[in-house]
Write a protein that holds these residues in place. Sequence first.
Motif, short mmCIF file in Angstrom:
data_model
loop_
_atom_site.label_atom_id
_atom_site.label_comp_id
_atom_site.label_asym_id
_atom_site.label_seq_id
_atom_site.Cartn_x
_atom_site.Cartn_y
_atom_site.Cartn_z
N HIS A 96 6.52 1.50 35.98
CA HIS A 96 7.34 0.36 36.36
C HIS A 96 6.67 -0.94 35.89
O HIS A 96 5.45 -1.03 35.85
CB HIS A 96 7.55 0.34 37.88
CG HIS A 96 8.46 -0.74 38.33
ND1 HIS A 96 9.80 -0.76 38.03
CD2 HIS A 96 8.22 -1.86 39.03
CE1 HIS A 96 10.34 -1.84 38.54
NE2 HIS A 96 9.42 -2.53 39.16
N VAL A 143 11.80 -1.80 33.33
CA VAL A 143 12.13 -2.94 34.19
C VAL A 143 13.51 -2.67 34.79
O VAL A 143 14.47 -2.44 34.07
CB VAL A 143 12.17 -4.26 33.38
CG1 VAL A 143 12.54 -5.42 34.28
CG2 VAL A 143 10.85 -4.50 32.69
N ASP A 166 15.26 -6.65 38.76
CA ASP A 166 14.02 -7.38 38.50
C ASP A 166 14.17 -8.30 37.29
O ASP A 166 13.69 -9.42 37.28
CB ASP A 166 12.86 -6.41 38.28
CG ASP A 166 12.50 -5.65 39.55
OD1 ASP A 166 12.78 -6.17 40.65
OD2 ASP A 166 11.96 -4.55 39.44
N TRP A 202 13.45 -12.09 38.35
CA TRP A 202 12.12 -12.60 38.03
C TRP A 202 12.12 -14.03 37.50
O TRP A 202 11.30 -14.85 37.94
CB TRP A 202 11.42 -11.65 37.06
CG TRP A 202 10.03 -12.08 36.75
CD1 TRP A 202 9.60 -12.62 35.57
CD2 TRP A 202 8.90 -12.06 37.61
NE1 TRP A 202 8.26 -12.91 35.65
CE2 TRP A 202 7.80 -12.58 36.90
CE3 TRP A 202 8.70 -11.65 38.93
CZ2 TRP A 202 6.54 -12.71 37.45
CZ3 TRP A 202 7.44 -11.76 39.46
CH2 TRP A 202 6.38 -12.29 38.73
#
Length: 75
Positions: free
Chosen positions: A15, A44, A48, A52
């Motif tokens: 991950h 990813v 996320d 992010w």
Amino acid sequence: ADWARTHGLDTVTLHHVPTGPAYNALGDLRRTLSDYGIGLCVQVRPIDALAWPHATAGYFRFKDVLSEVLAQVRG
């Protein structure tokens, strides 16, 4: 790398690690695995990738865009 070789892997998948000591070690890990002909694939999650870029100034600013991010993930 030893573990991957022992198990006959040609690729190690993990991950996404955005920051910190684990992130700093990824370059060394990638080179070491490559020396043995083993690839490193970093995954990813879609949420996320969307969230992010907005996580830059603490939770209270982030929560303002959180519902938008979740709506994009839900489609």
